[in-house]
Scaffold this motif. Structure first.
Motif, PDB file in Angstrom:
ATOM      1  N   ALA A  96       0.968  -1.285  -0.054  1.00 29.22           N
ATOM      2  CA  ALA A  96       0.015  -0.013  -0.060  1.00 29.22           C
ATOM      3  C   ALA A  96       0.754   1.377  -0.010  1.00 29.22           C
ATOM      4  O   ALA A  96       0.521   2.201  -0.552  1.00 29.22           O
ATOM      5  CB  ALA A  96      -1.094   0.014   1.186  1.00 29.22           C
ATOM      6  N   LEU A  97       1.985   1.232   0.800  1.00 34.42           N
ATOM      7  CA  LEU A  97       2.768   2.273   0.749  1.00 34.42           C
ATOM      8  C   LEU A  97       3.390   2.780  -0.456  1.00 34.42           C
ATOM      9  O   LEU A  97       3.366   3.836  -1.062  1.00 34.42           O
ATOM     10  CB  LEU A  97       4.018   2.103   1.794  1.00 34.42           C
ATOM     11  CG  LEU A  97       3.757   2.449   3.146  1.00 34.42           C
ATOM     12  CD1 LEU A  97       4.911   1.893   3.856  1.00 34.42           C
ATOM     13  CD2 LEU A  97       3.652   3.952   3.351  1.00 34.42           C
ATOM     14  N   VAL A  98       3.630   1.618  -1.327  1.00 33.75           N
ATOM     15  CA  VAL A  98       4.131   1.865  -2.893  1.00 33.75           C
ATOM     16  C   VAL A  98       3.231   2.203  -3.753  1.00 33.75           C
ATOM     17  O   VAL A  98       3.223   3.498  -4.445  1.00 33.75           O
ATOM     18  CB  VAL A  98       4.872   0.476  -3.287  1.00 33.75           C
ATOM     19  CG1 VAL A  98       5.415   0.792  -4.788  1.00 33.75           C
ATOM     20  CG2 VAL A  98       6.141   0.389  -2.389  1.00 33.75           C
ATOM     21  N   ALA A  99       1.797   1.238  -3.695  1.00 32.88           N
ATOM     22  CA  ALA A  99       0.838   1.624  -4.593  1.00 32.88           C
ATOM     23  C   ALA A  99       0.203   3.038  -4.503  1.00 32.88           C
ATOM     24  O   ALA A  99      -0.365   3.787  -5.391  1.00 32.88           O
ATOM     25  CB  ALA A  99      -0.027   0.255  -4.995  1.00 32.88           C
ATOM     26  N   GLU A 100      -0.083   3.317  -3.214  1.00 38.10           N
ATOM     27  CA  GLU A 100      -1.137   4.280  -2.881  1.00 38.10           C
ATOM     28  C   GLU A 100      -0.828   5.521  -2.345  1.00 38.10           C
ATOM     29  O   GLU A 100      -1.210   6.611  -2.549  1.00 38.10           O
ATOM     30  CB  GLU A 100      -2.063   3.947  -1.866  1.00 38.10           C
ATOM     31  CG  GLU A 100      -3.175   2.491  -2.515  1.00 38.10           C
ATOM     32  CD  GLU A 100      -4.084   2.461  -1.359  1.00 38.10           C
ATOM     33  OE1 GLU A 100      -4.521   3.015  -0.217  1.00 38.10           O
ATOM     34  OE2 GLU A 100      -4.316   0.964  -1.316  1.00 38.10           O
ATOM     35  N   TYR A 101       0.753   5.196  -1.897  1.00 37.52           N
ATOM     36  CA  TYR A 101       1.251   6.656  -1.561  1.00 37.52           C
ATOM     37  C   TYR A 101       2.691   6.852  -2.287  1.00 37.52           C
ATOM     38  O   TYR A 101       3.245   7.995  -1.724  1.00 37.52           O
ATOM     39  CB  TYR A 101       1.631   6.669   0.219  1.00 37.52           C
ATOM     40  CG  TYR A 101       0.225   6.333   0.751  1.00 37.52           C
ATOM     41  CD1 TYR A 101      -0.438   7.498   0.795  1.00 37.52           C
ATOM     42  CD2 TYR A 101      -0.200   5.132   1.324  1.00 37.52           C
ATOM     43  CE1 TYR A 101      -1.753   7.348   1.627  1.00 37.52           C
ATOM     44  CE2 TYR A 101      -1.332   5.143   1.851  1.00 37.52           C
ATOM     45  CZ  TYR A 101      -2.113   6.218   2.037  1.00 37.52           C
ATOM     46  OH  TYR A 101      -3.366   6.072   2.663  1.00 37.52           O
ATOM     47  N   GLY A 102       3.141   6.103  -3.189  1.00 29.22           N
ATOM     48  CA  GLY A 102       4.286   6.576  -3.880  1.00 29.22           C
ATOM     49  C   GLY A 102       5.574   6.492  -3.137  1.00 29.22           C
ATOM     50  O   GLY A 102       6.550   7.131  -3.331  1.00 29.22           O
ATOM     51  N   ILE A 103       5.521   5.601  -1.873  1.00 31.15           N
ATOM     52  CA  ILE A 103       6.769   5.747  -1.030  1.00 31.15           C
ATOM     53  C   ILE A 103       7.624   4.391  -1.072  1.00 31.15           C
ATOM     54  O   ILE A 103       7.148   3.291  -0.971  1.00 31.15           O
ATOM     55  CB  ILE A 103       6.288   5.999   0.631  1.00 31.15           C
ATOM     56  CG1 ILE A 103       5.777   7.171   0.777  1.00 31.15           C
ATOM     57  CG2 ILE A 103       7.442   5.638   1.528  1.00 31.15           C
ATOM     58  CD1 ILE A 103       5.158   7.439   2.218  1.00 31.15           C
ATOM     59  N   ARG A 104       8.720   4.548  -1.673  1.00 30.42           N
ATOM     60  CA  ARG A 104       9.582   3.400  -2.075  1.00 30.42           C
ATOM     61  C   ARG A 104       9.826   2.562  -0.636  1.00 30.42           C
ATOM     62  O   ARG A 104      10.180   2.984   0.356  1.00 30.42           O
ATOM     63  CB  ARG A 104      10.849   3.694  -2.517  1.00 30.42           C
ATOM     64  CG  ARG A 104      10.772   4.064  -4.229  1.00 30.42           C
ATOM     65  CD  ARG A 104      11.905   4.633  -4.597  1.00 30.42           C
ATOM     66  NE  ARG A 104      11.981   6.184  -4.201  1.00 30.42           N
ATOM     67  CZ  ARG A 104      12.995   7.064  -4.339  1.00 30.42           C
ATOM     68  NH1 ARG A 104      14.236   6.661  -4.939  1.00 30.42           N
ATOM     69  NH2 ARG A 104      12.690   8.138  -4.002  1.00 30.42           N
ATOM     70  N   THR A 105       9.589   1.310  -0.920  1.00 28.22           N
ATOM     71  CA  THR A 105       9.727   0.567   0.212  1.00 28.22           C
ATOM     72  C   THR A 105      10.354  -0.730  -0.114  1.00 28.22           C
ATOM     73  O   THR A 105       9.838  -1.527  -1.145  1.00 28.22           O
ATOM     74  CB  THR A 105       8.120   0.036   0.745  1.00 28.22           C
ATOM     75  OG1 THR A 105       7.718   1.378   1.158  1.00 28.22           O
ATOM     76  CG2 THR A 105       8.067  -0.713   2.155  1.00 28.22           C
ATOM     77  N   TYR A 106      11.411  -1.277   0.503  1.00 28.57           N
ATOM     78  CA  TYR A 106      12.186  -2.276   0.266  1.00 28.57           C
ATOM     79  C   TYR A 106      11.873  -3.448   1.504  1.00 28.57           C
ATOM     80  O   TYR A 106      12.623  -3.304   2.609  1.00 28.57           O
ATOM     81  CB  TYR A 106      13.461  -2.046   0.133  1.00 28.57           C
ATOM     82  CG  TYR A 106      13.751  -1.176  -0.763  1.00 28.57           C
ATOM     83  CD1 TYR A 106      13.720  -1.322  -2.132  1.00 28.57           C
ATOM     84  CD2 TYR A 106      13.773   0.539  -0.640  1.00 28.57           C
ATOM     85  CE1 TYR A 106      13.791  -0.324  -3.263  1.00 28.57           C
ATOM     86  CE2 TYR A 106      14.074   1.094  -1.353  1.00 28.57           C
ATOM     87  CZ  TYR A 106      14.220   1.019  -2.787  1.00 28.57           C
ATOM     88  OH  TYR A 106      14.427   1.965  -3.812  1.00 28.57           O
ATOM     89  N   ALA A 107      10.989  -4.328   1.261  1.00 26.12           N
ATOM     90  CA  ALA A 107      10.518  -5.460   2.511  1.00 26.12           C
ATOM     91  C   ALA A 107       9.488  -6.362   2.020  1.00 26.12           C
ATOM     92  O   ALA A 107       8.683  -6.250   1.397  1.00 26.12           O
ATOM     93  CB  ALA A 107      10.124  -4.562   3.534  1.00 26.12           C
ATOM     94  N   ILE A 108       9.973  -7.541   2.296  1.00 25.42           N
ATOM     95  CA  ILE A 108       9.175  -8.634   1.949  1.00 25.42           C
ATOM     96  C   ILE A 108       9.123  -9.690   3.255  1.00 25.42           C
ATOM     97  O   ILE A 108      10.224 -10.019   3.709  1.00 25.42           O
ATOM     98  CB  ILE A 108       9.498  -9.572   0.752  1.00 25.42           C
ATOM     99  CG1 ILE A 108       9.664  -8.672  -0.416  1.00 25.42           C
ATOM    100  CG2 ILE A 108       8.733 -10.738   0.650  1.00 25.42           C
ATOM    101  CD1 ILE A 108      10.636  -9.432  -1.342  1.00 25.42           C
ATOM    102  N   LYS A 109       7.973 -10.005   3.832  1.00 25.14           N
ATOM    103  CA  LYS A 109       7.931 -11.017   5.147  1.00 25.14           C
ATOM    104  C   LYS A 109       8.854 -12.341   4.468  1.00 25.14           C
ATOM    105  O   LYS A 109       8.448 -12.961   3.582  1.00 25.14           O
ATOM    106  CB  LYS A 109       6.650 -10.931   5.506  1.00 25.14           C
ATOM    107  CG  LYS A 109       6.500 -12.038   6.994  1.00 25.14           C
ATOM    108  CD  LYS A 109       5.241 -12.128   7.437  1.00 25.14           C
ATOM    109  CE  LYS A 109       5.300 -12.949   8.653  1.00 25.14           C
ATOM    110  NZ  LYS A 109       4.647 -12.404   9.677  1.00 25.14           N
ATOM    111  N   GLY A 110       9.709 -12.770   5.521  1.00 23.91           N
ATOM    112  CA  GLY A 110      10.312 -14.144   5.245  1.00 23.91           C
ATOM    113  C   GLY A 110      11.590 -13.792   4.230  1.00 23.91           C
ATOM    114  O   GLY A 110      12.018 -14.827   3.897  1.00 23.91           O
TER     115      GLY A 110
END
Ligand code: ADE
Length: 376
Positions: free
Chosen positions: A44-58
């Motif tokens: 949601a941070l990426v798609a809705e707010y355009g905030i680059r986020t580098y994280a995947i659970k696991g």
């Protein structure tokens, strides 16, 4: 300002990122733990707010550090850490990024301990505000946040009844106190293991039994580590544990349980529920490890709820502003959150809760600043 934040990627963190962006920051976010990411919040941070986020659970360790490197590639002027992994990496592997950083903030006890060790060795190269030391952070987030979310993680992962069971807690700092309080409230017999005599004494007078870990091991139905140190549950304890014991960690790093030893001694290992691994030992005893020894409250539950993270992240946002305004006059080192910020957050929090308080009268204020009046 370019900000690189390395925090647990949760809905609460997402709102901190939105707040920083609304304040004009050019912010990127990476995870501060491989198992704590809420993938929907990241997306949601990426798609809705355009905030680059580098994280995947696991994510594996390699991906975890690739994500930290991606955040450092942003050339941050301000770092925002939970555990000091970005600051550690900038000082050790990514030194080309050092010159651009004016300062940073740190969220957690473990990170602050690391930063103070760096400062003591003369290695720390910019000023950092220790958000953890704010009273509106550790008295609430560490105590009530960790307390509730840790038990929440254990319960969601195992669906076990806590009442009547013995819950051993290693570490009686604010997080340990919170976990003990909540385990007690659920009807557990709480046992505390602690190395600091003062904290151990506090635990005794709070009504808990206190004993060395080697003795507690034979009694634990659930064992929670929250010390910030290594190999708190080690070979001797594994040898003494009951069949069916559940072990987990709520300290920042997954070093508190000697998992390598457990793996080596196990004759079989299987996942019996999501994030619950069963280790069968040669004598038939089974030990259940939650979340691979990583933060059980964030891996098996959702971390602390928003209505305590609001204070922690108000401290983060206002400390980031403080560092931007004051970095040029601060030597490299670890600095407390200014008291006026702490007090303002407490005032605002009370306001949001609809709680009103009294103020001192002029007479009362004058009395407190005078030494002339004693016994009457
Ligand atoms: N640390 C503990 N709980 C958290 C949460 N919900 N979000 C971010 N960091 C946390």
């Amino acid at each position: 300002m370019r900000v690189a934040a390395c925090l647990h990627v949760t809905t609460e963190t997402a709102n901190l990122m939105r707040t920083l962006a609304a304040g004009g920051a050019d912010v990127v976010l990476c995870a501060s733990n491989p198992l704590s990411t809420q993938d929907d919040a990241a997306a949601a941070l990426v798609a809705e707010y355009g905030i680059r986020t580098y994280a995947i659970k696991g994510e594996d360790t390699e991906t975890y550090y690739a994500h930290i490197d991606a955040a450092i590639d942003h050339r941050p002027q301000v770092t925002m850490d939970d555990g000091a992994d970005v600051v550690g990496r900038i000082h050790a592997e990514r030194t080309e990024a050092l010159a651009g950083v004016m300062g940073g903030t740190e969220e957690t006890t473990t990170g602050v301990i690391r930063l103070r060790a760096m400062a003591a060795e003369g290695e720390l190269r910019f000023p950092i505000v220790s958000v953890n030391d704010a009273l509106t952070k550790h008295l609430f987030d560490n105590r009530y946040g960790t307390g509730q979310s840790t038990l929440d993680g254990v319960i969601r992962a195992t669906n076990r009844l806590i009442a009547g069971r013995t819950v051993v807690i290693s570490g009686y700092g604010w997080c340990g106190k919170g976990a003990a309080m909540r385990a007690d409230g659920l009807g557990a017999h709480v046992v505390i293991c602690e190395v600091d005599p003062l904290k151990a004494l506090e635990a005794v007078m709070d009504g808990h039994r206190v004993m060395p870990a080697a003795e507690a091991a034979a009694q634990a139905d659930v064992w929670i580590t929250v010390t910030g140190d290594v190999n708190v549950i080690d070979a001797t304890m594994f040898e003494a544990m009951k069949d069916g014991a559940i072990i987990c960690n709520s300290g920042h790093f997954n070093v508190e349980i000697n998992i390598a030893y457990l793996r080596e001694k196990a004759v079989s290992v299987r996942e019996v529920r999501p994030l619950v691994e069963e280790f069968t030992l040669a004598d038939g005893r089974r030990i259940y490890l939650l979340a691979d020894g990583r933060l059980v409250n964030l891996a098996c539950a959702e971390g602390h709820p928003a209505n305590v993270m609001d204070m922690s992240f108000a401290n983060q946002a206002l400390s980031a502003e403080y560092i931007v305004r004051n970095a040029s006059s601060l030597e490299p080192g670890v600095y407390p959150v200014p008291e006026d910020i702490d007090a303002e957050i407490a005032r605002l929090k009370l306001d949001t809760m609809g709680v009103r308080i009294d103020t001192l009268t002029e007479e009362q204020q004058a009395y407190l600043s005078s030494w002339r009046e004693g016994t009457v």
